[in-house]
Scaffold this motif. Structure first.
Motif, short mmCIF file in Angstrom:
data_model
loop_
_atom_site.label_atom_id
_atom_site.label_comp_id
_atom_site.label_asym_id
_atom_site.label_seq_id
_atom_site.Cartn_x
_atom_site.Cartn_y
_atom_site.Cartn_z
N UNK A 162 0.99 -1.22 0.02
CA UNK A 162 0.01 -0.08 0.08
C UNK A 162 0.86 1.10 0.19
N UNK A 163 1.94 1.22 0.80
CA UNK A 163 2.83 2.36 0.82
C UNK A 163 3.66 2.60 -0.46
N UNK A 164 4.19 1.20 -1.24
CA UNK A 164 5.01 1.55 -2.24
C UNK A 164 3.93 1.88 -3.45
N UNK A 165 2.68 1.48 -3.33
CA UNK A 165 1.78 1.99 -4.50
C UNK A 165 1.55 3.51 -4.45
N UNK A 166 1.80 4.16 -3.38
CA UNK A 166 1.92 5.77 -3.13
C UNK A 166 3.05 6.22 -3.08
N UNK A 167 4.18 5.44 -3.41
CA UNK A 167 5.56 6.19 -3.73
C UNK A 167 6.09 6.45 -2.46
#
Length: 727
Positions: free
Chosen positions: A580-585
């Motif tokens: 979830x964090x990685x998808x939001x950069x």
């Protein structure tokens, strides 16, 4: 009056119809069999989430109910929800875009617990337009109401599924039968009222339920039960993804108190045979379960073969409420939103999977095993027909894995016809997806692809027989990203023999792919062993021990014990939270340990593994069979003279005007004249029909050493900017 009524029971998607009934109706049109179709899911949702529906939900909240703090807040704000719901639904249907400004003012919508995540997601809003931000906020509003509905009215409710647990791995029919024998629910009452109105209006001889997922099963049975009770002269049938995978060994005769027929695999010929049976008394059936002398039997006595994909007609979306579907955005990720935002016409490039080897997949079943592509010409014909009948230019090709060569031909056909369309599909991360092919796909309207990376471990990818490596995936995702095409990766954990170290290393690979910006979206799911996959058919070879059960109803997901003894389920929360964090950069710098509440080993993956995998040397290999595409005729040629040390050197400056940039090169006049005539002859109308060898032969009629010319700096400049593509 129609011969057949085709129904998708609640619930599948909010934004676009599930395509099965449209496919079947398109086929029935070719046989002059009349049919009406309905998506009960969207009709029930629109009734639930309306002033009238919410008023009923709040009115029926038991006075003595012990509500959670969140439900208490929603109940207290009930008048605000009732006041705003119709406008919000209209906005999500695209009818009142101006409401976005009110929604984004942050004092229009009532807010409950789903809005608590806003602080964590404020960083994403800067990347979202006003309409998308409003859709996201409106989605949270609906999810709050859904939470209330689950707590107070119906614990089985879900926007894209209903009573899913009753259909999952239901080896016995008992639990589902007990539920069906009990009183109807609030949602059942709405569903059955809508169904009864359809039956009275359409007066079909046969009602066919398409059941794609476990979350559609309960409603399908509940609807079929109503038909048997109130319309006993109407026959009922079930087909679709759920019976195709789960009901291949059905033995429980009680099922046929609801359904007269259950068909398997491709539905065209089985339904044609059922129509003949009902209208003429024919006793020929194709892949059909039915009840004879109180015993379940399987009949496959029809000699008629299945239709070729070219002969099944164009999907027909008429009867469906296309302007009433609602677009929602659950999380602020452009790629992730494709599944829930926007109306997509669904098509299939190829039946089955051209790879057909992955050991976790149902490769023994026809929907995977029988591979049959459709020609690019027929596919684009169908696209044009659907644009005319639906008014929509967005297409989702719902392939198991779209073949790269066919994608190339479809892209060229779209460009030749000068169509303006937007499309996306599912792929394998093949090395065939070169930079040039990805650029061509983008030019034809491709905006996104999804594909299975599964376990980002080369050992496990070989065990899965995926036919790819992590390094190859990195290069392919780089090619798509640089072309402006978004990528979603399906990710898996808990594959048989997977170690804790491999799970951690797989997460590190995924972290690096996102950090490099070459992956935009993903989803982790835990490995499930299915009965029709190589793992399910031969579990001992993969280090798992199945838990055997008698099969009287459904059989697909098989409980098993992994001989490693690892509890893979405990990784679920950490894997999904990090993603979830990685998808939001964000939070790439956090150690992997931060995502888990238990001790994990350090990753063994080099921190620059993905970076180094992308450090490619320029490929100067001559590929004679490569297809050549020239993408522009907007070329200006100027003959000029260069003076150097009192010597004159004539040359030609060629300027290509692309949509977003200008490319200029200089060539001697003879080579320039040849190139200009070649560009003109090989423009889009002849795109992909000229090979590199043919180009070489043409060049060497007048000049020497084609390779020296082809790999020269000016020509490389044209290739790098997409003026010339080599496919």
């Amino acid at each position: 009056m129609k011969d057949l009524l085709l129904i998708t029971p609640p619930f599948t998607q909010l934004n676009t119809p599930y395509p099965a009934t449209a496919y079947i109706k398109g086929f029935l049109n070719t046989k002059n069999i009349s049919a009406f179709q309905a998506d009960l899911g969207i009709e029930v949702i629109l009734e639930l989430f309306s002033k009238r529906g919410l008023q009923r939900i709040f009115d029926e909240t038991p006075e003595a109910a012990v509500l959670s703090e969140n439900a208490q807040r929603i109940f207290a704000l009930r008048n605000e929800y009732i006041r705003t719901i119709d406008q919000v639904i209209s906005f999500l249907q695209g009818a009142v875009p101006t409401l976005a400004r009110q929604i984004c003012s942050m004092n229009f919508l009532p807010e409950a617990s789903r809005f608590n995540q806003l602080d964590d997601m404020e960083f994403a809003f800067g990347n979202m337009g006003l309409q998308d931000k409003a859709k996201h906020l409106a989605t949270l509003y609906l999810e709050d109401l859904s939470d209330y509905l689950v707590e107070v009215t119906d614990p089985d409710f879900g926007f894209s599924r209903y009573a899913e647990r009753l259909g999952k791995s239901a080896n016995s029919f008992d639990e589902l039968y007990d539920k069906l024998s009990g009183p109807t629910t609030f949602i059942d009452d709405i569903t059955l009222k809508i169904l009864e109105e359809k039956l009275q209006a359409v007066q079909p001889g046969l009602v066919c339920f398409s059941v794609p997922f476990p979350g559609n099963l309960y409603s399908a049975f509940r609807c079929a039960g109503l038909i048997k009770k109130k319309f006993p002269h109407i026959k009922t049938a079930m087909g679709g993804g759920f019976p195709n995978t789960e009901l291949r060994e059905i033995k429980d005769s009680r099922v046929f108190a609801f359904f007269d027929f259950i068909t398997l695999d491709d539905g065209e010929v089985p339904l044609e045979m059922l129509y003949n049976h009902i209208s003429t008394g024919s006793t020929e059936f194709k892949r059909t379960f039915l009840l004879e002398n109180d015993k379940v039997i399987y009949k496959n006595n029809a000699s008629k073969p299945d239709y070729k994909q070219a002969d099944i007609g164009t999907p027909d979306y008429s009867d469906l409420l296309l302007d009433q579907y609602i677009s929602v955005i659950e999380i602020a990720n452009p790629m992730h939103s494709l599944w829930s935002d926007g109306r997509w016409n669904k098509l299939t490039m190829a039946h089955g999977c051209y790879w057909g080897k992955c050991t976790f997949c149902d490769i023994s079943l026809d929907y995977i095993k029988i591979y049959e592509p459709v020609s690019a010409r027929i596919l684009v014909d169908r696209m044009e027909e659907l644009i005319l009948t639906t008014g929509e230019t967005g297409f989702h090709f719902v392939d198991e894995a779209a073949p790269p060569a066919l994608m190339r031909e479809v892209a060229l056909e779209i460009l030749r016809r000068k169509l303006v369309v937007t499309w996306w599909t599912n792929i394998r991360f093949e090395k065939s997806f070169t930079r040039d092919l990805c650029f061509l796909l983008k030019l034809s309207g491709c905006v996104a692809v999804s594909g299975g990376l599964e376990v980002a471990s080369d050992r496990l990818l070989k065990l899965i027989d995926k036919g790819i490596s992590v390094e190859q995936v990195a290069k392919v995702t780089r090619n798509f990203t640089e072309s402006g095409i978004m990528i979603h990766a399906y990710l898996m954990y808990g594959y048989p023999t997977q170690t804790v170290q491999e799970t951690v290393d797989s997460l590190e690979m995924v972290r690096q792919l996102f950090e490099m910006g070459i992956l935009q979206s993903g989803f982790w799911h835990q490995f499930a062993m299915t009965a029709h996959s190589p793992v399910g058919l031969n579990p001992e070879a993969f280090g798992v021990i199945p838990k055997k059960q008698d099969i009287l109803f459904a059989n697909n997901d098989i409980d098993f014990t992994d001989t490693t003894g690892i509890d893979h389920g405990k990784f679920s929360f950490g894997l999904k939270k990090s993603l979830f964090n990685y998808m939001h950069g964000i939070n790439f710098e956090l150690p992997l340990q931060e995502w888990f509440e238990f001790k994990i080993p350090k990753t063994t993956v080099h921190p620059d593994f993905i970076h180094d995998a992308l450090l490619d040397d320029e490929d100067f290999t001559f590929k004679p069979n490569a297809k050549i595409v020239f993408l522009t005729q907007n070329v200006i040629a100027e003959n000029r003279v260069k003076i150097k040390k009192k010597h004159e050197y004539p040359y030609t400056k060629i300027t290509a005007h692309l949509k977003t940039n200008i490319v200029s090169i200089e060539l001697d006049q003879d080579h320039a004249e040849w190139l200009l005539s070649t560009l003109k002859a090989g423009f889009i109308e002849n795109a992909g029909k000229i090979t590199l060898q043919q180009l070489k032969n043409n060049f060497e009629e007048d000049f020497d050493n084609f390779e020296l010319f082809w790999f020269s700096k000016p020509i490389q400049q044209l290739k790098e900017n997409g003026v010339i593509l080599t496919l």
